[in-house]
Design a protein around this motif. Structure first.
Motif, PDB file in Angstrom:
ATOM      1  N   ALA A   2     -57.218 -13.163 -39.793  1.00  0.00           N
ATOM      2  CA  ALA A   2     -56.702 -13.739 -41.033  1.00  0.00           C
ATOM      3  C   ALA A   2     -57.112 -15.198 -41.148  1.00  0.00           C
ATOM      4  O   ALA A   2     -57.163 -15.932 -40.174  1.00  0.00           O
ATOM      5  CB  ALA A   2     -55.181 -13.619 -41.066  1.00  0.00           C
ATOM      6  N   CYS A  62     -37.268  -8.632 -44.550  1.00  0.00           N
ATOM      7  CA  CYS A  62     -37.644  -8.216 -45.896  1.00  0.00           C
ATOM      8  C   CYS A  62     -36.967  -6.868 -46.148  1.00  0.00           C
ATOM      9  O   CYS A  62     -36.872  -6.033 -45.246  1.00  0.00           O
ATOM     10  CB  CYS A  62     -39.162  -8.081 -45.986  1.00  0.00           C
ATOM     11  SG  CYS A  62     -39.741  -7.406 -47.558  1.00  0.00           S
ATOM     12  N   TRP A  64     -37.991  -4.366 -47.440  1.00  0.00           N
ATOM     13  CA  TRP A  64     -38.928  -3.256 -47.268  1.00  0.00           C
ATOM     14  C   TRP A  64     -39.229  -2.990 -45.792  1.00  0.00           C
ATOM     15  O   TRP A  64     -40.065  -2.169 -45.465  1.00  0.00           O
ATOM     16  CB  TRP A  64     -40.234  -3.557 -47.996  1.00  0.00           C
ATOM     17  CG  TRP A  64     -40.102  -3.569 -49.489  1.00  0.00           C
ATOM     18  CD1 TRP A  64     -39.384  -4.454 -50.241  1.00  0.00           C
ATOM     19  CD2 TRP A  64     -40.690  -2.667 -50.408  1.00  0.00           C
ATOM     20  NE1 TRP A  64     -39.514  -4.154 -51.566  1.00  0.00           N
ATOM     21  CE2 TRP A  64     -40.321  -3.064 -51.697  1.00  0.00           C
ATOM     22  CE3 TRP A  64     -41.524  -1.567 -50.262  1.00  0.00           C
ATOM     23  CZ2 TRP A  64     -40.736  -2.383 -52.832  1.00  0.00           C
ATOM     24  CZ3 TRP A  64     -41.949  -0.908 -51.401  1.00  0.00           C
ATOM     25  CH2 TRP A  64     -41.540  -1.312 -52.665  1.00  0.00           C
ATOM     26  N   GLN A  65     -38.534  -3.670 -44.880  1.00  0.00           N
ATOM     27  CA  GLN A  65     -38.761  -3.524 -43.432  1.00  0.00           C
ATOM     28  C   GLN A  65     -38.313  -2.135 -42.975  1.00  0.00           C
ATOM     29  O   GLN A  65     -37.365  -1.565 -43.509  1.00  0.00           O
ATOM     30  CB  GLN A  65     -37.974  -4.609 -42.686  1.00  0.00           C
ATOM     31  CG  GLN A  65     -38.112  -4.589 -41.198  1.00  0.00           C
ATOM     32  CD  GLN A  65     -37.013  -3.780 -40.516  1.00  0.00           C
ATOM     33  OE1 GLN A  65     -35.994  -3.447 -41.084  1.00  0.00           O
ATOM     34  NE2 GLN A  65     -37.256  -3.437 -39.285  1.00  0.00           N
ATOM     35  N   VAL A  88     -41.349   0.379 -46.186  1.00  0.00           N
ATOM     36  CA  VAL A  88     -42.771   0.606 -45.912  1.00  0.00           C
ATOM     37  C   VAL A  88     -43.227  -0.060 -44.613  1.00  0.00           C
ATOM     38  O   VAL A  88     -44.409  -0.241 -44.393  1.00  0.00           O
ATOM     39  CB  VAL A  88     -43.652   0.136 -47.092  1.00  0.00           C
ATOM     40  CG1 VAL A  88     -43.389   0.968 -48.328  1.00  0.00           C
ATOM     41  CG2 VAL A  88     -43.456  -1.341 -47.363  1.00  0.00           C
ATOM     42  N   CYS A  90     -42.568  -3.245 -43.531  1.00  0.00           N
ATOM     43  CA  CYS A  90     -42.928  -4.663 -43.665  1.00  0.00           C
ATOM     44  C   CYS A  90     -42.465  -5.431 -42.430  1.00  0.00           C
ATOM     45  O   CYS A  90     -41.373  -5.208 -41.919  1.00  0.00           O
ATOM     46  CB  CYS A  90     -42.290  -5.251 -44.919  1.00  0.00           C
ATOM     47  SG  CYS A  90     -42.727  -6.967 -45.202  1.00  0.00           S
ATOM     48  N   GLU A  91     -43.294  -6.342 -41.962  1.00  0.00           N
ATOM     49  CA  GLU A  91     -43.010  -7.091 -40.736  1.00  0.00           C
ATOM     50  C   GLU A  91     -42.348  -8.446 -40.981  1.00  0.00           C
ATOM     51  O   GLU A  91     -41.985  -9.141 -40.031  1.00  0.00           O
ATOM     52  CB  GLU A  91     -44.304  -7.302 -39.948  1.00  0.00           C
ATOM     53  CG  GLU A  91     -44.942  -6.016 -39.459  1.00  0.00           C
ATOM     54  CD  GLU A  91     -44.126  -5.336 -38.371  1.00  0.00           C
ATOM     55  OE1 GLU A  91     -43.535  -6.044 -37.528  1.00  0.00           O
ATOM     56  OE2 GLU A  91     -44.064  -4.102 -38.379  1.00  0.00           O
ATOM     57  N   GLY A 113     -45.829 -12.213 -42.992  1.00  0.00           N
ATOM     58  CA  GLY A 113     -46.791 -11.237 -43.495  1.00  0.00           C
ATOM     59  C   GLY A 113     -46.125 -10.029 -44.122  1.00  0.00           C
ATOM     60  O   GLY A 113     -45.273  -9.390 -43.516  1.00  0.00           O
ATOM     61  N   HIS A 114     -46.516  -9.722 -45.343  1.00  0.00           N
ATOM     62  CA  HIS A 114     -45.984  -8.553 -46.056  1.00  0.00           C
ATOM     63  C   HIS A 114     -47.105  -7.543 -46.238  1.00  0.00           C
ATOM     64  O   HIS A 114     -48.256  -7.911 -46.460  1.00  0.00           O
ATOM     65  CB  HIS A 114     -45.444  -8.966 -47.432  1.00  0.00           C
ATOM     66  CG  HIS A 114     -44.278  -9.890 -47.357  1.00  0.00           C
ATOM     67  ND1 HIS A 114     -42.982  -9.442 -47.302  1.00  0.00           N
ATOM     68  CD2 HIS A 114     -44.208 -11.240 -47.318  1.00  0.00           C
ATOM     69  CE1 HIS A 114     -42.173 -10.482 -47.242  1.00  0.00           C
ATOM     70  NE2 HIS A 114     -42.894 -11.591 -47.252  1.00  0.00           N
ATOM     71  N   ASN A 115     -46.754  -6.252 -46.186  1.00  0.00           N
ATOM     72  CA  ASN A 115     -47.744  -5.199 -46.391  1.00  0.00           C
ATOM     73  C   ASN A 115     -47.503  -4.480 -47.725  1.00  0.00           C
ATOM     74  O   ASN A 115     -47.864  -3.328 -47.888  1.00  0.00           O
ATOM     75  CB  ASN A 115     -47.731  -4.202 -45.229  1.00  0.00           C
ATOM     76  CG  ASN A 115     -46.422  -3.461 -45.112  1.00  0.00           C
ATOM     77  OD1 ASN A 115     -45.448  -3.798 -45.770  1.00  0.00           O
ATOM     78  ND2 ASN A 115     -46.386  -2.441 -44.270  1.00  0.00           N
ATOM     79  N   HIS A 116     -46.874  -5.161 -48.658  1.00  0.00           N
ATOM     80  CA  HIS A 116     -46.581  -4.582 -49.963  1.00  0.00           C
ATOM     81  C   HIS A 116     -46.765  -5.665 -51.027  1.00  0.00           C
ATOM     82  O   HIS A 116     -46.868  -6.846 -50.714  1.00  0.00           O
ATOM     83  CB  HIS A 116     -45.149  -4.033 -50.003  1.00  0.00           C
ATOM     84  CG  HIS A 116     -44.119  -5.049 -49.621  1.00  0.00           C
ATOM     85  ND1 HIS A 116     -43.521  -5.897 -50.529  1.00  0.00           N
ATOM     86  CD2 HIS A 116     -43.597  -5.395 -48.413  1.00  0.00           C
ATOM     87  CE1 HIS A 116     -42.678  -6.696 -49.903  1.00  0.00           C
ATOM     88  NE2 HIS A 116     -42.701  -6.417 -48.606  1.00  0.00           N
TER      89      HIS A 116
END
Length: 183
Positions: A2, A62, A64-65, A88, A90-91, A113-116
């Motif tokens: 990254a 988050c 969404w974790q 989903v 999310c970390e 860091g989000h994965n959504h």
């Protein structure tokens, strides 16, 4: 690998150095940070001291974790339509711990860091951790309900008072739930 900008590194360092007087202050900070970024927060893991009297570590994540448990996915005898997937993996998280000597809370771990997809500025107010009925609104709602004004009209009045649905700070469902609990 990254690519991090100097701005994001400075923001990270600023957050990691934060101190809070209480666990609630830490939550309020992370919730405000989440509002600015476009996600919702929930309280997760907690650790207690040996005497089980005081919290010594708290993890905010988050919303969404994690993932939905398999037992809720595989039921074939369900009568209701399954809810939408809202987890989903999310970390993103903020972990704070209490220093035993000073009593201050410090940032023990922070991942951004989000994965959504994050919510846009105009929609973030509808995310769960950012919706609140203020004390002033509660008084107004109770007075209007006592006067015989129906709940959907109360919401219309609040929208006019605050200049739009997104400025009220809560949704119709929150208003209905408050009225039900108040009775």
């Amino acid at each position: 690998m990254a690519d991090f900008s100097a701005e994001s590194i400075l923001e990270y360092e600023e957050i990691v150095r934060k101190l809070f007087a209480s666990e609630d202050e830490g939550f309020e900070f992370y919730n405000k940070y989440a509002f600015d970024k476009g996600f919702s927060v929930r309280k997760s893991y907690v650790e207690w001291d040996d005497a089980k009297t005081e919290i010594i570590l708290r993890k905010f994540v988050c919303s969404w974790q994690g993932f939905r448990e398999e037992k809720y996915m595989a039921k074939e005898t369900k009568k209701r339509r399954p809810r939408n997937i809202s987890r989903v993996g999310c970390e993103a998280k903020l972990v704070i711990a209490r220093d035993q000597e000073t009593g201050w809370w410090f940032v023990k771990d922070f991942i951004d860091g989000h994965n959504h997809v994050l919510a846009t500025r105009d929609l973030v107010c509808f995310l769960r951790s950012h919706r609140r009925i203020s004390d002033e609104q509660k008084v107004d709602i109770v007075e209007m309900e006592i006067s015989g004004i129906r709940k959907h009209h109360i919401m219309d009045i609040l929208e006019m008072q605050y200049g739009g649905y997104d400025n009220v700070g809560c949704m119709s469902r929150d208003l209905y739930n408050f009225c039900y609990r108040y009775k």
